[in-house]
Design an enzyme around this catalytic site. Structure first.
Site, PDB file in Angstrom:
ATOM      1  N   GLU A 151       0.314   1.460  -3.817  1.00  0.00           N
ATOM      2  CA  GLU A 151      -0.049   0.941  -5.153  1.00  0.00           C
ATOM      3  C   GLU A 151       0.328   1.871  -6.312  1.00  0.00           C
ATOM      4  OE1 GLU A 151      -4.176  -0.268  -5.046  1.00  0.00           O
ATOM      5  OE2 GLU A 151      -3.956  -1.057  -3.027  1.00  0.00           O
ATOM      6  N   ASN A 222       3.735   0.678   0.154  1.00  0.00           N
ATOM      7  CA  ASN A 222       2.772  -0.415   0.260  1.00  0.00           C
ATOM      8  C   ASN A 222       2.274  -0.822  -1.113  1.00  0.00           C
ATOM      9  OD1 ASN A 222       1.183  -2.114   2.087  1.00  0.00           O
ATOM     10  ND2 ASN A 222      -0.604  -0.989   1.344  1.00  0.00           N
ATOM     11  N   HIS A 258      -3.511  -9.927  -0.289  1.00  0.00           N
ATOM     12  CA  HIS A 258      -4.916 -10.276  -0.566  1.00  0.00           C
ATOM     13  C   HIS A 258      -4.893 -11.551  -1.416  1.00  0.00           C
ATOM     14  CE1 HIS A 258      -6.637  -6.632   1.105  1.00  0.00           C
ATOM     15  NE2 HIS A 258      -5.847  -5.894   0.350  1.00  0.00           N
ATOM     16  N   GLU A 287      -2.263  -6.335   4.636  1.00  0.00           N
ATOM     17  CA  GLU A 287      -3.715  -6.371   4.382  1.00  0.00           C
ATOM     18  C   GLU A 287      -4.212  -7.796   4.130  1.00  0.00           C
ATOM     19  OE1 GLU A 287      -4.884  -3.620   1.350  1.00  0.00           O
ATOM     20  OE2 GLU A 287      -3.445  -2.081   1.968  1.00  0.00           O
ATOM     21  N   ASP A 289      -5.958 -11.185   3.698  1.00  0.00           N
ATOM     22  CA  ASP A 289      -7.216 -11.912   3.782  1.00  0.00           C
ATOM     23  C   ASP A 289      -7.147 -13.023   2.729  1.00  0.00           C
ATOM     24  OD1 ASP A 289      -8.870  -8.877   2.593  1.00  0.00           O
ATOM     25  OD2 ASP A 289      -7.691 -10.329   1.430  1.00  0.00           O
TER      26      ASP A 289
HETATM   27  O1  G3I Z   1     -18.106   6.634   2.981  1.00  0.00           O
HETATM   28  C1  G3I Z   1     -19.107   6.238   2.024  1.00  0.00           C
HETATM   29  C2  G3I Z   1     -20.469   6.320   2.656  1.00  0.00           C
HETATM   30  O2  G3I Z   1     -20.772   7.687   2.961  1.00  0.00           O
HETATM   31  C3  G3I Z   1     -21.509   5.782   1.673  1.00  0.00           C
HETATM   32  O3  G3I Z   1     -22.793   5.756   2.301  1.00  0.00           O
HETATM   33  C4  G3I Z   1     -21.128   4.381   1.252  1.00  0.00           C
HETATM   34  C5  G3I Z   1     -22.099   3.881   0.205  1.00  0.00           C
HETATM   35  O4  G3I Z   1     -21.599   2.697  -0.347  1.00  0.00           O
HETATM   36  O5  G3I Z   1     -19.792   4.361   0.664  1.00  0.00           O
HETATM   37  C6  G3I Z   1     -18.821   4.795   1.598  1.00  0.00           C
HETATM   38  O6  G3I Z   1     -17.558   4.773   0.976  1.00  0.00           O
HETATM   39  C7  G3I Z   1     -17.008   3.459   0.844  1.00  0.00           C
HETATM   40  C8  G3I Z   1     -15.637   3.452   1.557  1.00  0.00           C
HETATM   41  O7  G3I Z   1     -14.985   2.180   1.361  1.00  0.00           O
HETATM   42  C9  G3I Z   1     -15.762   3.705   3.040  1.00  0.00           C
HETATM   43  O8  G3I Z   1     -16.530   2.689   3.639  1.00  0.00           O
HETATM   44  C10 G3I Z   1     -16.813   3.162  -0.639  1.00  0.00           C
HETATM   45  O9  G3I Z   1     -18.072   3.038  -1.242  1.00  0.00           O
HETATM   46  C11 G3I Z   1     -16.040   1.864  -0.817  1.00  0.00           C
HETATM   47  O10 G3I Z   1     -15.696   1.673  -2.184  1.00  0.00           O
HETATM   48  C12 G3I Z   1     -14.732   1.936  -0.030  1.00  0.00           C
HETATM   49  O11 G3I Z   1     -14.093   0.660  -0.156  1.00  0.00           O
HETATM   50  C13 G3I Z   1     -12.765   0.612   0.388  1.00  0.00           C
HETATM   51  C14 G3I Z   1     -11.806   0.309  -0.772  1.00  0.00           C
HETATM   52  O12 G3I Z   1     -10.473   0.187  -0.257  1.00  0.00           O
HETATM   53  C15 G3I Z   1     -11.821   1.413  -1.808  1.00  0.00           C
HETATM   54  O13 G3I Z   1     -11.024   0.980  -2.898  1.00  0.00           O
HETATM   55  C16 G3I Z   1     -12.696  -0.527   1.393  1.00  0.00           C
HETATM   56  O14 G3I Z   1     -13.470  -0.211   2.544  1.00  0.00           O
HETATM   57  C17 G3I Z   1     -11.272  -0.790   1.818  1.00  0.00           C
HETATM   58  O15 G3I Z   1     -11.184  -1.980   2.576  1.00  0.00           O
HETATM   59  C18 G3I Z   1     -10.357  -0.939   0.602  1.00  0.00           C
HETATM   60  O16 G3I Z   1      -9.059  -1.051   1.063  1.00  0.00           O
HETATM   61  C19 G3I Z   1      -8.010  -1.106   0.061  1.00  0.00           C
HETATM   62  C20 G3I Z   1      -6.774  -0.524   0.692  1.00  0.00           C
HETATM   63  O17 G3I Z   1      -7.022   0.783   1.144  1.00  0.00           O
HETATM   64  C21 G3I Z   1      -5.606  -0.572  -0.294  1.00  0.00           C
HETATM   65  N1  G3I Z   1      -5.366  -1.943  -0.753  1.00  0.00           N
HETATM   66  C22 G3I Z   1      -6.555  -2.574  -1.347  1.00  0.00           C
HETATM   67  C23 G3I Z   1      -7.715  -2.572  -0.340  1.00  0.00           C
HETATM   68  C24 G3I Z   1      -8.917  -3.265  -0.917  1.00  0.00           C
HETATM   69  O18 G3I Z   1      -9.427  -2.568  -2.021  1.00  0.00           O
END
Ligand code: G3I
Length: 376
Positions: A151, A222, A258, A287, A289
Protein backbone atom coordinates in the site's frame (compact mmCIF):
# COMPACT_ATOMS: atom_id res chain seq x y z
CA UNK A 1 -46.05 -40.29 -3.38
CA UNK A 2 -43.79 -42.20 -5.77
CA UNK A 3 -42.36 -39.02 -7.32
CA UNK A 4 -41.23 -37.80 -3.91
CA UNK A 5 -39.24 -41.00 -3.36
CA UNK A 6 -37.63 -40.54 -6.78
CA UNK A 7 -36.79 -36.91 -6.05
CA UNK A 8 -35.26 -37.88 -2.73
CA UNK A 9 -33.20 -40.63 -4.34
CA UNK A 10 -31.97 -38.20 -6.99
CA UNK A 11 -31.00 -35.68 -4.34
CA UNK A 12 -29.11 -38.32 -2.39
CA UNK A 13 -27.20 -39.47 -5.46
CA UNK A 14 -26.35 -35.89 -6.54
CA UNK A 15 -25.02 -35.09 -3.10
CA UNK A 16 -22.79 -38.13 -3.35
CA UNK A 17 -24.22 -39.33 -0.05
CA UNK A 18 -24.28 -43.09 0.19
CA UNK A 19 -22.33 -43.51 -3.04
CA UNK A 20 -18.92 -43.07 -1.43
CA UNK A 21 -18.36 -40.08 -3.77
CA UNK A 22 -18.01 -36.84 -1.82
CA UNK A 23 -17.75 -33.23 -2.92
CA UNK A 24 -14.23 -31.88 -3.42
CA UNK A 25 -12.65 -29.47 -0.96
CA UNK A 26 -11.37 -26.08 -2.13
CA UNK A 27 -7.85 -27.46 -1.85
CA UNK A 28 -8.67 -30.47 -4.07
CA UNK A 29 -10.47 -28.32 -6.63
CA UNK A 30 -7.57 -25.86 -6.70
CA UNK A 31 -5.04 -28.64 -7.17
CA UNK A 32 -7.03 -29.82 -10.17
CA UNK A 33 -6.76 -26.34 -11.69
CA UNK A 34 -3.11 -25.78 -10.79
CA UNK A 35 -3.76 -22.71 -8.67
CA UNK A 36 -3.02 -21.88 -5.05
CA UNK A 37 -5.95 -21.29 -2.69
CA UNK A 38 -4.84 -19.54 0.45
CA UNK A 39 -6.03 -17.64 3.47
CA UNK A 40 -4.75 -15.30 6.15
CA UNK A 41 -4.14 -17.05 9.47
CA UNK A 42 -4.19 -15.99 13.12
CA UNK A 43 -1.74 -18.19 15.09
CA UNK A 44 -3.75 -17.68 18.28
CA UNK A 45 -6.63 -19.62 16.65
CA UNK A 46 -4.62 -22.67 15.57
CA UNK A 47 -5.39 -24.35 18.91
CA UNK A 48 -9.13 -24.28 18.04
CA UNK A 49 -9.76 -27.68 16.42
CA UNK A 50 -12.46 -26.52 13.98
CA UNK A 51 -10.21 -23.65 12.86
CA UNK A 52 -7.17 -25.89 12.34
CA UNK A 53 -9.06 -28.76 10.66
CA UNK A 54 -10.93 -26.47 8.26
CA UNK A 55 -7.71 -24.65 7.40
CA UNK A 56 -5.75 -27.84 6.67
CA UNK A 57 -8.60 -29.44 4.71
CA UNK A 58 -9.55 -26.52 2.49
CA UNK A 59 -6.36 -24.51 1.73
CA UNK A 60 -2.92 -25.21 0.23
CA UNK A 61 -1.41 -21.84 1.14
CA UNK A 62 -1.32 -19.67 4.28
CA UNK A 63 -0.22 -16.15 5.18
CA UNK A 64 0.12 -14.73 8.70
CA UNK A 65 -2.55 -12.01 8.97
CA UNK A 66 -0.58 -9.89 11.47
CA UNK A 67 2.26 -12.01 12.85
CA UNK A 68 4.90 -10.82 10.38
CA UNK A 69 4.18 -7.12 10.76
CA UNK A 70 6.78 -4.88 12.39
CA UNK A 71 4.90 -4.37 15.69
CA UNK A 72 4.89 -8.15 16.25
CA UNK A 73 8.10 -9.42 14.65
CA UNK A 74 10.40 -6.44 15.45
CA UNK A 75 9.16 -5.15 18.81
CA UNK A 76 12.44 -3.53 19.79
CA UNK A 77 15.27 -1.81 17.94
CA UNK A 78 17.54 -4.81 18.47
CA UNK A 79 14.92 -7.50 19.13
CA UNK A 80 13.03 -9.80 16.78
CA UNK A 81 10.22 -12.14 17.84
CA UNK A 82 9.29 -14.86 15.36
CA UNK A 83 7.31 -16.97 17.86
CA UNK A 84 3.85 -16.13 16.43
CA UNK A 85 4.79 -16.40 12.75
CA UNK A 86 6.74 -19.62 13.42
CA UNK A 87 3.46 -21.24 14.57
CA UNK A 88 1.88 -20.51 11.20
CA UNK A 89 4.98 -21.66 9.32
CA UNK A 90 5.20 -24.89 11.34
CA UNK A 91 1.49 -25.61 10.75
CA UNK A 92 1.95 -25.03 7.02
CA UNK A 93 4.96 -27.32 6.82
CA UNK A 94 3.09 -30.05 8.72
CA UNK A 95 0.20 -29.79 6.28
CA UNK A 96 2.23 -29.39 3.08
CA UNK A 97 1.04 -25.83 2.48
CA UNK A 98 2.86 -22.95 0.79
CA UNK A 99 3.58 -19.84 2.85
CA UNK A 100 3.27 -16.19 1.84
CA UNK A 101 4.94 -13.47 3.92
CA UNK A 102 3.10 -10.22 4.73
CA UNK A 103 4.51 -7.57 4.87
CA UNK A 104 8.07 -6.20 5.03
CA UNK A 105 7.28 -2.51 4.46
CA UNK A 106 4.00 -0.81 5.40
CA UNK A 107 2.94 2.46 6.98
CA UNK A 108 0.70 0.72 9.54
CA UNK A 109 1.29 -1.58 12.52
CA UNK A 110 4.79 -0.23 13.15
CA UNK A 111 6.20 -0.11 16.70
CA UNK A 112 6.64 3.20 18.50
CA UNK A 113 10.44 2.82 18.74
CA UNK A 114 10.39 3.12 14.95
CA UNK A 115 7.67 5.70 14.41
CA UNK A 116 8.75 8.01 17.22
CA UNK A 117 12.49 7.70 16.68
CA UNK A 118 14.43 10.69 15.40
CA UNK A 119 16.27 8.95 12.59
CA UNK A 120 18.14 10.44 9.68
CA UNK A 121 17.32 8.94 6.26
CA UNK A 122 20.52 6.89 6.29
CA UNK A 123 19.85 5.61 9.85
CA UNK A 124 16.34 4.64 8.80
CA UNK A 125 17.71 2.90 5.71
CA UNK A 126 20.02 0.85 7.91
CA UNK A 127 17.11 -0.14 10.18
CA UNK A 128 14.93 -1.10 7.21
CA UNK A 129 17.66 -3.09 5.46
CA UNK A 130 18.38 -4.98 8.69
CA UNK A 131 14.65 -5.69 9.16
CA UNK A 132 14.15 -7.02 5.66
CA UNK A 133 17.30 -9.15 5.63
CA UNK A 134 16.68 -10.54 9.15
CA UNK A 135 13.03 -11.45 8.55
CA UNK A 136 13.46 -12.80 5.01
CA UNK A 137 16.63 -14.58 6.11
CA UNK A 138 14.83 -16.25 9.02
CA UNK A 139 12.30 -17.79 6.63
CA UNK A 140 14.66 -18.39 3.72
CA UNK A 141 13.51 -21.52 1.86
CA UNK A 142 10.20 -21.58 3.79
CA UNK A 143 8.31 -18.48 2.65
CA UNK A 144 7.98 -18.79 -1.10
CA UNK A 145 6.54 -15.32 -1.76
CA UNK A 146 6.74 -11.99 0.08
CA UNK A 147 4.65 -8.86 0.04
CA UNK A 148 7.78 -6.72 0.09
CA UNK A 149 5.98 -3.37 0.05
CA UNK A 150 2.32 -2.91 0.89
CA UNK A 151 0.00 0.00 0.00
CA UNK A 152 2.64 2.56 -0.97
CA UNK A 153 0.24 4.44 -3.27
CA UNK A 154 -2.13 7.03 -1.94
CA UNK A 155 -5.87 6.53 -2.38
CA UNK A 156 -6.48 10.25 -1.72
CA UNK A 157 -4.04 11.33 -4.45
CA UNK A 158 -4.38 8.58 -7.12
CA UNK A 159 -1.12 7.90 -8.92
CA UNK A 160 0.99 9.47 -6.19
CA UNK A 161 2.95 7.67 -3.51
CA UNK A 162 1.64 7.93 0.03
CA UNK A 163 3.63 10.13 2.41
CA UNK A 164 5.11 7.69 4.94
CA UNK A 165 8.07 7.20 7.26
CA UNK A 166 9.71 5.16 4.51
CA UNK A 167 9.19 7.67 1.72
CA UNK A 168 9.52 11.13 3.21
CA UNK A 169 9.05 11.15 6.98
CA UNK A 170 12.10 11.20 6.73
CA UNK A 171 12.33 8.45 4.08
CA UNK A 172 15.27 6.15 3.46
CA UNK A 173 16.92 8.07 0.64
CA UNK A 174 19.94 10.05 1.80
CA UNK A 175 18.27 12.96 0.10
CA UNK A 176 19.63 16.37 1.08
CA UNK A 177 16.77 18.12 -0.71
CA UNK A 178 14.68 18.41 2.46
CA UNK A 179 15.16 18.33 6.22
CA UNK A 180 13.75 15.28 8.03
CA UNK A 181 10.39 16.05 9.62
CA UNK A 182 9.75 18.83 7.13
CA UNK A 183 6.06 19.52 6.66
CA UNK A 184 4.49 16.95 4.39
CA UNK A 185 3.26 19.73 2.06
CA UNK A 186 6.78 21.13 1.70
CA UNK A 187 8.12 17.63 1.21
CA UNK A 188 5.42 16.87 -1.33
CA UNK A 189 6.34 19.96 -3.34
CA UNK A 190 10.04 19.03 -3.14
CA UNK A 191 9.26 15.45 -4.07
CA UNK A 192 6.80 16.54 -6.70
CA UNK A 193 9.73 17.89 -8.71
CA UNK A 194 11.37 14.49 -8.68
CA UNK A 195 10.90 11.97 -11.47
CA UNK A 196 8.57 9.01 -10.78
CA UNK A 197 11.60 6.75 -10.62
CA UNK A 198 13.14 8.98 -7.96
CA UNK A 199 9.94 9.01 -5.86
CA UNK A 200 9.57 5.22 -5.79
CA UNK A 201 13.27 4.46 -5.52
CA UNK A 202 12.81 3.51 -1.84
CA UNK A 203 10.54 0.69 -3.05
CA UNK A 204 13.23 -0.46 -5.47
CA UNK A 205 15.82 -0.63 -2.69
CA UNK A 206 13.52 -2.83 -0.60
CA UNK A 207 13.11 -5.31 -3.44
CA UNK A 208 16.89 -5.54 -3.86
CA UNK A 209 17.36 -6.11 -0.12
CA UNK A 210 14.72 -8.84 -0.06
CA UNK A 211 16.28 -10.51 -3.10
CA UNK A 212 19.71 -10.45 -1.48
CA UNK A 213 18.22 -12.16 1.60
CA UNK A 214 16.48 -14.93 -0.36
CA UNK A 215 17.20 -15.01 -4.12
CA UNK A 216 14.64 -17.78 -4.66
CA UNK A 217 11.67 -16.12 -2.98
CA UNK A 218 9.05 -14.49 -5.23
CA UNK A 219 8.83 -10.78 -4.48
CA UNK A 220 5.47 -8.98 -4.75
CA UNK A 221 4.22 -5.44 -4.54
CA UNK A 222 0.82 -5.56 -2.75
CA UNK A 223 -1.94 -2.95 -3.04
CA UNK A 224 -5.50 -2.10 -2.08
CA UNK A 225 -8.05 -0.52 -4.47
CA UNK A 226 -5.87 -1.23 -7.50
CA UNK A 227 -7.87 -4.26 -8.65
CA UNK A 228 -9.43 -2.47 -11.62
CA UNK A 229 -7.87 -0.30 -14.30
CA UNK A 230 -7.71 3.04 -12.49
CA UNK A 231 -5.19 5.86 -11.81
CA UNK A 232 -3.65 3.94 -8.90
CA UNK A 233 -3.19 0.72 -10.86
CA UNK A 234 -1.93 2.77 -13.83
CA UNK A 235 0.83 4.20 -11.63
CA UNK A 236 1.70 0.76 -10.24
CA UNK A 237 1.74 -0.65 -13.78
CA UNK A 238 4.21 2.07 -14.84
CA UNK A 239 6.40 1.35 -11.82
CA UNK A 240 6.40 -2.42 -12.36
CA UNK A 241 7.10 -2.02 -16.09
CA UNK A 242 10.01 0.30 -15.24
CA UNK A 243 11.30 -2.20 -12.64
CA UNK A 244 11.11 -5.08 -15.12
CA UNK A 245 12.92 -3.02 -17.79
CA UNK A 246 15.73 -2.14 -15.36
CA UNK A 247 16.08 -5.61 -13.84
CA UNK A 248 14.67 -4.76 -10.41
CA UNK A 249 13.87 -8.15 -8.77
CA UNK A 250 10.06 -8.07 -8.76
CA UNK A 251 8.04 -11.21 -9.55
CA UNK A 252 4.46 -10.23 -8.96
CA UNK A 253 1.74 -7.88 -7.86
CA UNK A 254 -0.86 -8.63 -5.22
CA UNK A 255 -4.34 -7.21 -5.59
CA UNK A 256 -6.01 -7.30 -2.19
CA UNK A 257 -9.64 -7.55 -3.42
CA UNK A 258 -11.47 -6.24 -0.36
CA UNK A 259 -14.93 -5.92 -1.92
CA UNK A 260 -17.47 -3.65 -0.24
CA UNK A 261 -20.99 -2.57 -1.27
CA UNK A 262 -21.38 -5.86 -3.15
CA UNK A 263 -19.87 -4.30 -6.25
CA UNK A 264 -17.05 -5.63 -8.43
CA UNK A 265 -16.20 -4.43 -11.94
CA UNK A 266 -15.10 -7.90 -13.05
CA UNK A 267 -14.36 -6.92 -16.66
CA UNK A 268 -11.94 -4.22 -15.50
CA UNK A 269 -10.43 -6.55 -12.89
CA UNK A 270 -9.78 -9.14 -15.60
CA UNK A 271 -8.29 -6.53 -17.94
CA UNK A 272 -6.06 -5.30 -15.13
CA UNK A 273 -4.85 -8.81 -14.31
CA UNK A 274 -4.17 -9.33 -18.01
CA UNK A 275 -2.03 -6.23 -18.45
CA UNK A 276 0.11 -6.99 -15.41
CA UNK A 277 0.66 -10.66 -16.30
CA UNK A 278 1.58 -9.49 -19.83
CA UNK A 279 4.61 -7.83 -18.18
CA UNK A 280 5.84 -11.35 -17.38
CA UNK A 281 4.97 -11.20 -13.68
CA UNK A 282 2.49 -13.15 -11.60
CA UNK A 283 -0.69 -11.78 -10.04
CA UNK A 284 -1.96 -13.00 -6.69
CA UNK A 285 -5.36 -12.10 -5.31
CA UNK A 286 -4.09 -11.62 -1.79
CA UNK A 287 -6.81 -10.54 0.65
CA UNK A 288 -10.23 -11.30 -0.78
CA UNK A 289 -13.36 -10.79 1.26
CA UNK A 290 -16.81 -9.58 0.23
CA UNK A 291 -18.34 -7.58 3.07
CA UNK A 292 -22.12 -7.71 3.54
CA UNK A 293 -24.39 -5.34 5.41
CA UNK A 294 -25.61 -6.92 8.65
CA UNK A 295 -29.23 -6.67 9.70
CA UNK A 296 -31.36 -8.14 12.47
CA UNK A 297 -29.23 -9.84 15.15
CA UNK A 298 -26.09 -9.29 13.08
CA UNK A 299 -27.05 -11.50 10.13
CA UNK A 300 -26.83 -10.81 6.39
CA UNK A 301 -29.83 -11.17 4.09
CA UNK A 302 -30.14 -14.40 2.01
CA UNK A 303 -30.16 -12.39 -1.24
CA UNK A 304 -26.90 -10.70 -0.24
CA UNK A 305 -25.33 -14.11 0.46
CA UNK A 306 -26.30 -15.21 -3.06
CA UNK A 307 -24.89 -11.99 -4.56
CA UNK A 308 -21.71 -12.48 -2.54
CA UNK A 309 -21.35 -16.01 -3.93
CA UNK A 310 -21.64 -14.71 -7.45
CA UNK A 311 -18.88 -12.18 -6.83
CA UNK A 312 -16.57 -14.89 -5.44
CA UNK A 313 -17.32 -17.03 -8.51
CA UNK A 314 -16.75 -14.23 -11.00
CA UNK A 315 -13.48 -13.03 -9.50
CA UNK A 316 -12.10 -16.56 -9.19
CA UNK A 317 -13.06 -17.18 -12.82
CA UNK A 318 -11.37 -13.91 -13.85
CA UNK A 319 -8.15 -15.00 -12.13
CA UNK A 320 -8.32 -18.49 -13.63
CA UNK A 321 -8.76 -17.02 -17.10
CA UNK A 322 -5.20 -15.66 -16.90
CA UNK A 323 -2.40 -18.27 -16.59
CA UNK A 324 -0.27 -15.70 -14.78
CA UNK A 325 -2.85 -15.33 -12.00
CA UNK A 326 -1.51 -18.06 -9.76
CA UNK A 327 -3.13 -17.64 -6.34
CA UNK A 328 -6.46 -16.71 -4.81
CA UNK A 329 -6.27 -15.89 -1.11
CA UNK A 330 -9.06 -14.86 1.24
CA UNK A 331 -8.43 -12.61 4.23
CA UNK A 332 -9.39 -15.13 6.82
CA UNK A 333 -11.83 -17.96 6.06
CA UNK A 334 -14.47 -17.93 8.81
CA UNK A 335 -16.76 -15.03 9.69
CA UNK A 336 -15.88 -15.79 13.29
CA UNK A 337 -12.51 -14.11 12.81
CA UNK A 338 -12.45 -11.23 10.33
CA UNK A 339 -11.02 -7.73 10.50
CA UNK A 340 -14.21 -6.35 8.97
CA UNK A 341 -16.38 -6.54 12.06
CA UNK A 342 -14.23 -4.25 14.18
CA UNK A 343 -13.22 -2.16 11.17
CA UNK A 344 -16.86 -1.47 10.27
CA UNK A 345 -18.09 -1.11 13.84
CA UNK A 346 -20.20 -4.27 13.32
CA UNK A 347 -22.24 -2.73 10.49
CA UNK A 348 -20.63 -5.09 7.97
CA UNK A 349 -19.35 -8.65 8.07
CA UNK A 350 -20.16 -12.17 6.88
CA UNK A 351 -17.48 -11.62 4.23
CA UNK A 352 -15.83 -15.04 4.07
CA UNK A 353 -16.55 -18.53 2.66
CA UNK A 354 -17.37 -20.13 6.07
CA UNK A 355 -19.81 -18.79 8.62
CA UNK A 356 -19.10 -18.29 12.34
CA UNK A 357 -19.74 -22.01 12.96
CA UNK A 358 -17.43 -23.14 10.13
CA UNK A 359 -20.38 -24.07 7.90
CA UNK A 360 -19.81 -23.60 4.17
CA UNK A 361 -21.77 -20.64 2.78
CA UNK A 362 -22.98 -20.12 -0.80
CA UNK A 363 -19.68 -18.28 -1.37
CA UNK A 364 -17.81 -21.50 -0.60
CA UNK A 365 -19.81 -23.51 -3.13
CA UNK A 366 -19.38 -20.78 -5.75
CA UNK A 367 -15.64 -20.56 -5.17
CA UNK A 368 -15.27 -24.33 -5.36
CA UNK A 369 -17.35 -24.51 -8.56
CA UNK A 370 -15.11 -21.87 -10.16
CA UNK A 371 -11.99 -23.76 -9.10
CA UNK A 372 -13.43 -27.04 -10.46
CA UNK A 373 -14.30 -25.33 -13.75
CA UNK A 374 -10.60 -24.47 -13.98
CA UNK A 375 -8.73 -22.41 -16.48
CA UNK A 376 -10.36 -21.54 -19.80
O1 G3I B 1 -2.05 -7.17 19.21
C1 G3I B 1 -2.98 -6.29 19.86
C2 G3I B 1 -3.44 -6.90 21.15
O2 G3I B 1 -2.33 -6.99 22.06
C3 G3I B 1 -4.52 -6.01 21.77
O3 G3I B 1 -5.04 -6.63 22.95
C4 G3I B 1 -5.64 -5.81 20.78
C5 G3I B 1 -6.66 -4.85 21.35
O4 G3I B 1 -7.55 -4.48 20.33
O5 G3I B 1 -5.13 -5.23 19.54
C6 G3I B 1 -4.18 -6.09 18.93
O6 G3I B 1 -3.72 -5.47 17.75
C7 G3I B 1 -4.64 -5.54 16.66
C8 G3I B 1 -3.93 -6.25 15.49
O7 G3I B 1 -4.78 -6.25 14.32
C9 G3I B 1 -3.56 -7.68 15.81
O8 G3I B 1 -4.72 -8.42 16.08
C10 G3I B 1 -5.02 -4.12 16.25
O9 G3I B 1 -5.78 -3.55 17.28
C11 G3I B 1 -5.84 -4.15 14.97
O10 G3I B 1 -6.03 -2.82 14.48
C12 G3I B 1 -5.07 -4.91 13.89
O11 G3I B 1 -5.93 -4.98 12.74
C13 G3I B 1 -5.29 -5.53 11.57
C14 G3I B 1 -5.28 -4.43 10.50
O12 G3I B 1 -4.72 -4.95 9.29
C15 G3I B 1 -4.46 -3.23 10.94
O13 G3I B 1 -4.63 -2.22 9.96
C16 G3I B 1 -6.13 -6.69 11.07
O14 G3I B 1 -6.04 -7.78 11.98
C17 G3I B 1 -5.66 -7.15 9.71
O15 G3I B 1 -6.56 -8.08 9.16
C18 G3I B 1 -5.54 -5.97 8.75
O16 G3I B 1 -4.99 -6.45 7.57
C19 G3I B 1 -4.70 -5.47 6.54
C20 G3I B 1 -3.54 -6.00 5.74
O17 G3I B 1 -2.44 -6.25 6.58
C21 G3I B 1 -3.19 -5.03 4.61
N1 G3I B 1 -4.35 -4.79 3.75
C22 G3I B 1 -5.53 -4.30 4.49
C23 G3I B 1 -5.91 -5.29 5.60
C24 G3I B 1 -7.15 -4.83 6.32
O18 G3I B 1 -6.91 -3.63 7.01
Amino acid sequence: MKWRALALAAAVVCSGFGTGIREQTLREAAAGSGILIGTAVRPLRLSESAYASTLAREFNMVEPEDALKWEVVHPGWESFDFSQADQVVDFAIRHNMKIRGHTLVWHQQNPSWLTRGKYTPSELAEILEKHIKTVVGHYRGKVFAWDVVNEAYDELHPGQLRSTIWRDQPGIEAAASYEPRASSNQVRSELGARSPQQTYSYIERCFHWAHEADPLALLFYNEAEAETVNPKSDAIFAMVRDFRQRGVPIDGVGFQMHITNLHADVASISANIGRFTALGIQVHITEMDVALPLYVNGNPRPEDLRHQADIYRQIAAACLSHPGCTAIQTWGFTDKYSWIGSHSKRTQGAALPFDRNYRAKPAYEALRNALEAGRR
